[in-house]
Motif scaffolding. Structure first.
Motif, PDB file in Angstrom:
ATOM      1  N   PHE A   1      45.207  42.320  27.718  1.00 35.94           N
ATOM      2  CA  PHE A   1      45.985  42.533  28.946  1.00 35.94           C
ATOM      3  C   PHE A   1      47.374  43.113  28.698  1.00 35.94           C
ATOM      4  O   PHE A   1      47.996  43.645  29.594  1.00 35.94           O
ATOM      5  CB  PHE A   1      46.139  41.224  29.716  1.00 35.94           C
ATOM      6  CG  PHE A   1      44.854  40.702  30.284  1.00 35.94           C
ATOM      7  CD1 PHE A   1      44.396  41.158  31.505  1.00 35.94           C
ATOM      8  CD2 PHE A   1      44.103  39.772  29.588  1.00 35.94           C
ATOM      9  CE1 PHE A   1      43.204  40.684  32.034  1.00 35.94           C
ATOM     10  CE2 PHE A   1      42.908  39.300  30.112  1.00 35.94           C
ATOM     11  CZ  PHE A   1      42.461  39.754  31.334  1.00 35.94           C
TER      12      PHE A   1
ATOM     13  N   LYS B   1      53.039  41.593  28.873  1.00 34.20           N
ATOM     14  CA  LYS B   1      53.566  40.965  30.088  1.00 34.20           C
ATOM     15  C   LYS B   1      52.715  39.784  30.532  1.00 34.20           C
ATOM     16  O   LYS B   1      53.219  38.708  30.828  1.00 34.20           O
ATOM     17  CB  LYS B   1      53.630  41.999  31.228  1.00 34.20           C
ATOM     18  CG  LYS B   1      55.002  42.645  31.358  1.00 34.20           C
ATOM     19  CD  LYS B   1      55.062  43.505  32.612  1.00 34.20           C
ATOM     20  CE  LYS B   1      56.126  44.583  32.470  1.00 34.20           C
ATOM     21  NZ  LYS B   1      55.875  45.708  33.376  1.00 34.20           N
ATOM     22  N   ASP B   2      51.399  40.001  30.576  1.00 31.37           N
ATOM     23  CA  ASP B   2      50.504  38.934  30.996  1.00 31.37           C
ATOM     24  C   ASP B   2      50.482  37.803  29.973  1.00 31.37           C
ATOM     25  O   ASP B   2      50.414  36.629  30.331  1.00 31.37           O
ATOM     26  CB  ASP B   2      49.084  39.480  31.221  1.00 31.37           C
ATOM     27  CG  ASP B   2      49.029  40.389  32.446  1.00 31.37           C
ATOM     28  OD1 ASP B   2      49.819  40.149  33.380  1.00 31.37           O
ATOM     29  OD2 ASP B   2      48.224  41.330  32.453  1.00 31.37           O
TER      30      ASP B   2
ATOM     31  N   LEU C   1      43.537  34.924  34.277  1.00 29.33           N
ATOM     32  CA  LEU C   1      44.792  34.529  33.612  1.00 29.33           C
ATOM     33  C   LEU C   1      45.090  33.047  33.850  1.00 29.33           C
ATOM     34  O   LEU C   1      45.593  32.360  32.964  1.00 29.33           O
ATOM     35  CB  LEU C   1      45.951  35.398  34.119  1.00 29.33           C
ATOM     36  CG  LEU C   1      45.946  36.858  33.643  1.00 29.33           C
ATOM     37  CD1 LEU C   1      47.145  37.607  34.197  1.00 29.33           C
ATOM     38  CD2 LEU C   1      45.923  36.946  32.123  1.00 29.33           C
TER      39      LEU C   1
ATOM     40  N   LYS D   1      41.464  39.273  37.940  1.00 33.21           N
ATOM     41  CA  LYS D   1      42.367  39.194  36.787  1.00 33.21           C
ATOM     42  C   LYS D   1      43.249  37.946  36.877  1.00 33.21           C
ATOM     43  O   LYS D   1      43.439  37.236  35.900  1.00 33.21           O
ATOM     44  CB  LYS D   1      43.236  40.450  36.746  1.00 33.21           C
ATOM     45  CG  LYS D   1      44.145  40.519  35.534  1.00 33.21           C
ATOM     46  CD  LYS D   1      44.993  41.775  35.551  1.00 33.21           C
ATOM     47  CE  LYS D   1      46.281  41.547  34.802  1.00 33.21           C
ATOM     48  NZ  LYS D   1      47.204  42.668  34.913  1.00 33.21           N
TER      49      LYS D   1
END
Ligand SMILES: [Zn+2]
Lengths: 167, 128
Positions: free
Chosen positions: A54, A57-58, A11, A7
């Protein structure tokens, strides 16, 4: 743990893509030079994708990394505060709009485009202590809506294309 | 496509139409409510530093923080920025202004040039 690393890698990649899109946008000739801040908002394609896949927050983390990198690379620290205001208001309202469930990604993107401009104008009104520049918002509402439609459609296409990719 | 999706798309369209309609109404209101101004007022960081009568052709270089320079040109009753050394040059690309309330903004230089009427004594722009 492996999932987490995967992940994080994704990102980081998303932040890099958002940065490239910011650069592409700088290279594009301005559509209307009469009003500061008219932008298509290409990086928002990435942010919308992250928001849906996601969560907020991401999306916020990648958005922050992009802003920091843009300022370092083609930066103008004076403009950073405008960028932060636009990005923060835009993401907050997009997250709310997604949560309320009334709109598709296109509607969410329209809200993002218009509120991005609104955030920048509000900061300009505060910093320059001049309420009159609020009339720029008229033009920016139109450009934000139109750009938001196209960015939302692009974001939807990316979401569809990546539907089967697991993180 | 489910009915839920269709409802969302309908809401998207309503949202876009409402935003564009509000903008169009504001634009009409703005356009017809304007009158020709008398002065071009220079504000740096929100503070008035100079004002120039629009009926006198002139050309002045405005100095702002960090060696910022914007050339204000007044010609034919209109004001515009002829040249500037800011990074985005949005101010220099702005069309000439002449009506009350119109502004040219240079965000990097924290500079605002706005048009006011003779009756406006200045210094009350936040109340406007
Ligand atoms: Zn400028």
């Amino acid at each position: 743990m492996q999932g987490k690393a995967k992940k994080l890698t994704f990102l980081s990649l998303a932040a890099a893509v958002a940065l490239i899109l910011s650069y592409v946008e700088v290279l594009l000739p301005p559509i209307v030079t009469a009003v500061p801040g008219i932008k298509i908002g290409l990086p928002n394609i990435v942010i919308i994708f992250l928001l849906y896949r996601f969560g907020v927050k991401d999306a916020a983390a990648v958005s922050a990394v992009r802003l920091a990198a843009v300022t370092l690379l083609f930066g103008n620290p004076v403009m950073l505060i405008y960028s932060i205001a636009g990005a923060a208001l835009s993401l907050a309202l997009m997250a709310l709009c997604k949560k309320c469930g009334l709109f598709s990604a296109v509607g969410v993107s329209i809200v993002g485009g218009v509120s991005h401009n609104l955030g920048q104008i509000l900061v300009a009104m505060l910093l320059l202590e001049t309420a009159e520049i609020g009339y720029y918002m008229i033009v920016l509402a139109v450009s934000g809506t139109v750009a938001g439609i196209f960015i939302g459609l692009a974001g939807m296409a990316v979401l569809k294309a990546m539907k089967n990719v697991r993180f | 496509m489910g009915t839920n999706d269709r409802k969302k798309i309908r809401n998207d369209i309503i949202l876009a139409v409402v935003l564009l309609a509000v903008a169009a109404a504001a634009m009409l209101f703005w356009h017809f409510g304007k009158v020709e101004g008398d002065f071009a007022v220079v504000l740096i960081d929100g503070v008035e530093t100079a004002r120039y009568a629009l009926d006198t052709d002139t050309e002045v270089v405005i100095h702002t923080d960090n060696a910022g320079e914007n050339t204000l040109v007044i010609a034919g009753g209109k004001a515009y920025v002829g040249a500037a050394n800011c990074p985005d040059l949005v101010c220099a690309g702005h069309r000439a202004i002449s009506r009350v309330g119109e502004t040219i903004v240079c965000l990097p230089h924290k500079l605002v040039i706005k048009i006011t009427a003779a009756s406006d004594a200045g210094g009350v722009d936040m109340a406007a």
